[in-house]
Design a protein around this motif. Structure first.
Motif, short mmCIF file in Angstrom:
data_model
loop_
_atom_site.label_atom_id
_atom_site.label_comp_id
_atom_site.label_asym_id
_atom_site.label_seq_id
_atom_site.Cartn_x
_atom_site.Cartn_y
_atom_site.Cartn_z
N PHE A 268 -34.26 29.02 -40.09
CA PHE A 268 -33.95 30.13 -39.18
C PHE A 268 -34.18 31.48 -39.86
O PHE A 268 -33.40 32.42 -39.71
N ALA A 269 -35.25 31.57 -40.66
CA ALA A 269 -35.66 32.79 -41.37
C ALA A 269 -34.71 33.18 -42.50
O ALA A 269 -34.81 34.29 -43.04
N ASP A 280 -10.60 42.08 -52.73
CA ASP A 280 -10.26 42.70 -54.00
C ASP A 280 -10.09 41.69 -55.13
O ASP A 280 -10.17 42.05 -56.31
N GLU A 281 -9.83 40.42 -54.79
CA GLU A 281 -9.68 39.38 -55.81
C GLU A 281 -11.02 38.86 -56.32
O GLU A 281 -11.08 38.21 -57.35
N GLY A 282 -12.08 39.11 -55.55
CA GLY A 282 -13.38 38.55 -55.90
C GLY A 282 -13.74 37.30 -55.13
O GLY A 282 -14.75 36.65 -55.44
N ASP A 283 -12.92 36.92 -54.12
CA ASP A 283 -13.31 35.84 -53.21
C ASP A 283 -14.52 36.31 -52.40
O ASP A 283 -14.55 37.46 -51.95
N ILE A 284 -15.50 35.44 -52.22
CA ILE A 284 -16.71 35.84 -51.53
C ILE A 284 -16.99 34.93 -50.34
O ILE A 284 -16.59 33.77 -50.33
N VAL A 285 -17.68 35.48 -49.33
CA VAL A 285 -18.16 34.69 -48.20
C VAL A 285 -19.62 35.04 -47.96
O VAL A 285 -20.10 36.12 -48.32
N GLY A 286 -20.33 34.11 -47.32
CA GLY A 286 -21.73 34.34 -47.01
C GLY A 286 -22.34 33.15 -46.32
O GLY A 286 -21.66 32.41 -45.61
N PHE A 287 -23.62 32.95 -46.56
CA PHE A 287 -24.33 31.87 -45.91
C PHE A 287 -25.55 31.50 -46.75
O PHE A 287 -25.99 32.29 -47.61
N PHE A 288 -26.09 30.32 -46.51
CA PHE A 288 -27.24 29.87 -47.30
C PHE A 288 -28.08 28.88 -46.50
O PHE A 288 -27.58 28.22 -45.58
N SER A 289 -29.35 28.82 -46.86
CA SER A 289 -30.25 27.81 -46.31
C SER A 289 -30.18 26.56 -47.16
O SER A 289 -30.20 26.64 -48.39
N ASP A 290 -30.11 25.40 -46.50
CA ASP A 290 -30.25 24.15 -47.24
C ASP A 290 -31.64 23.54 -47.01
O ASP A 290 -31.89 22.38 -47.32
N GLY A 291 -32.53 24.35 -46.44
CA GLY A 291 -33.88 23.91 -46.13
C GLY A 291 -34.06 23.48 -44.68
O GLY A 291 -35.18 23.41 -44.18
N THR A 292 -32.93 23.22 -44.00
CA THR A 292 -32.96 22.79 -42.60
C THR A 292 -31.98 23.60 -41.76
O THR A 292 -32.31 24.02 -40.65
N VAL A 294 -28.57 26.66 -41.62
CA VAL A 294 -27.91 27.81 -42.24
C VAL A 294 -26.42 27.52 -42.24
O VAL A 294 -25.81 27.32 -41.17
N ASN A 295 -25.82 27.49 -43.42
CA ASN A 295 -24.43 27.09 -43.59
C ASN A 295 -23.57 28.27 -44.04
O ASN A 295 -23.97 29.04 -44.93
N GLY A 296 -22.39 28.42 -43.45
CA GLY A 296 -21.43 29.39 -43.93
C GLY A 296 -20.68 28.85 -45.13
O GLY A 296 -20.50 27.64 -45.27
N PHE A 297 -20.25 29.76 -46.03
CA PHE A 297 -19.48 29.30 -47.19
C PHE A 297 -18.45 30.34 -47.59
O PHE A 297 -18.57 31.54 -47.31
N VAL A 298 -17.41 29.85 -48.27
CA VAL A 298 -16.44 30.71 -48.95
C VAL A 298 -16.28 30.18 -50.36
O VAL A 298 -16.32 28.97 -50.59
N ARG A 299 -16.14 31.08 -51.30
CA ARG A 299 -15.92 30.70 -52.69
C ARG A 299 -14.73 31.50 -53.20
O ARG A 299 -14.76 32.72 -53.32
N PHE A 300 -13.60 30.78 -53.44
CA PHE A 300 -12.36 31.41 -53.89
C PHE A 300 -12.32 31.47 -55.41
O PHE A 300 -12.70 30.50 -56.09
N VAL A 301 -11.84 32.59 -55.92
CA VAL A 301 -11.59 32.72 -57.35
C VAL A 301 -10.28 32.05 -57.69
O VAL A 301 -9.28 32.22 -56.97
N LYS A 302 -10.24 31.29 -58.77
CA LYS A 302 -8.97 30.69 -59.20
C LYS A 302 -8.07 31.79 -59.78
O LYS A 302 -8.56 32.77 -60.36
#
Length: 308
Positions: A268-269, A280-292, A294-302
């Motif tokens: 999907f481009a 402010d903690e550095g938790d991030i959200v976004g999205f990525f291509s897995d080749g087929t 587009v997936n949403g993601f969250v990555r929490f800082v410990k």
């Protein structure tokens, strides 16, 4: 700014809504770990905004206000979310003709927000909002070029501050992507060759351009700053090899992030990994291509990973 390393010690989650398991984007996250985003590729499945707290809460966040005469609401993207106890959410909705309109949601009351300085009644977006209800976004002129702006939504009348291309030498486009609680604005501008350049600085003051450079590496070919908190700037960059990666900047160092399972093969481009929001903690959200897909993601800082 604080330190946060995007190493393997964080907690990563792929979060997709079954409304369209092929296309999700997570776009904003506040300090209470409430996330704004949307599902739907916009063609097969229309955009549907949503708000979620992983494993706790999920609700649709589609524009429910009154559109201008002649317009019918067809699609919604929820993008920015602030740090209030009952957060303000911003984004854009689209009508039956594909025109886009910025909006805010204050305690369930939806309002369309349009910059009167726009020279063309075309697309307008709101992309980020701080705790003072100051939002960042852009409008598009008749030539298709974006013009960044910041708007104070808190007053009895809206106050717009333009961030035009003329602020940057060689710019043809500007986008104000986010504003933090210190009233510092982030975004990017585009030159005549189509290369993106990040910017960051105080609202009403000097906005400084920057390019991503990972430690001991070359400068990025293209840099987009897509979100900023009080401590971090995030976005995506294209390296010399033409690959797209996410980045986090803590004021001193750039850190690269590629979502597990991400691919440079477009879906999907979308290629690679894009980080769109940070708290402010550095938790991030976004999205990525897995080749087929587009997936949403969250990555929490410990908790022990980010000394304050």
């Amino acid at each position: 700014m604080a330190n946060a390393k995007l190493d393997n010690n964080g907690e990563f989650f792929k979060l997709n809504n079954p409304g369209d398991p092929n296309f999700n984007q997570l776009l904003g996250i506040n300090d209470n770990k409430i996330i704004a985003g949307y599902f739907g590729d916009g063609t097969v499945v229309f955009n549907n905004g949503y708000v979620l707290v992983p494993n706790t809460h999920y609700s649709l966040e589609n524009f429910a206000g009154t559109p201008p005469a002649g317009s019918t609401i067809t699609q919604t993207q929820a993008i920015g979310i602030n740090n209030k106890n009952v957060p303000v959410i911003v984004g854009f909705w689209a009508d039956q003709n594909g025109l886009q309109f910025g909006w805010e949601d204050v305690k369930g009351v939806f309002t369309t927000i349009l910059d009167p300085n726009a020279t063309f009644a075309g697309n307008q977006n709101l992309l980020g909002v701080n705790k003072f209800n100051v939002a960042a976004g852009f409008w598009v002129d008749s030539a298709g070029n974006e013009h960044g702006f910041v708007v104070n939504l808190a007053g009895t009348s809206l106050k717009f501050t333009e961030i035009p291309p003329a602020l940057f030498n060689g710019a043809v486009t500007t986008q104000a992507s986010g504003i933090n609680d210190k009233n510092q604005v982030c975004g990017f501008w585009v030159d005549a060759n189509g290369n993106d350049h990040g910017f960051f600085g105080p609202l009403g003051g000097k906005l400084n351009s920057f390019e991503v450079r990972i430690t001991n590496g070359p400068l990025a070919k293209s840099t987009q700053a897509l979100g900023c908190s009080n401590n971090f700037i995030v976005g995506s960059y294209v390296g010399p090899a033409g690959k797209t990666h996410g980045f986090l900047f803590d004021g001193s160092d750039f850190d690269r992030f590629d979502a597990p399972g991400s691919s440079q093969t477009p879906a999907f481009a979308v290629s690679g990994t894009i980080i769109n929001g940070v708290n402010d903690e550095g938790d991030i959200v976004g999205f990525f291509s897995d080749g087929t897909k587009v997936n949403g993601f969250v990555r929490f800082v410990k908790p022990d990973q980010n000394p304050r």
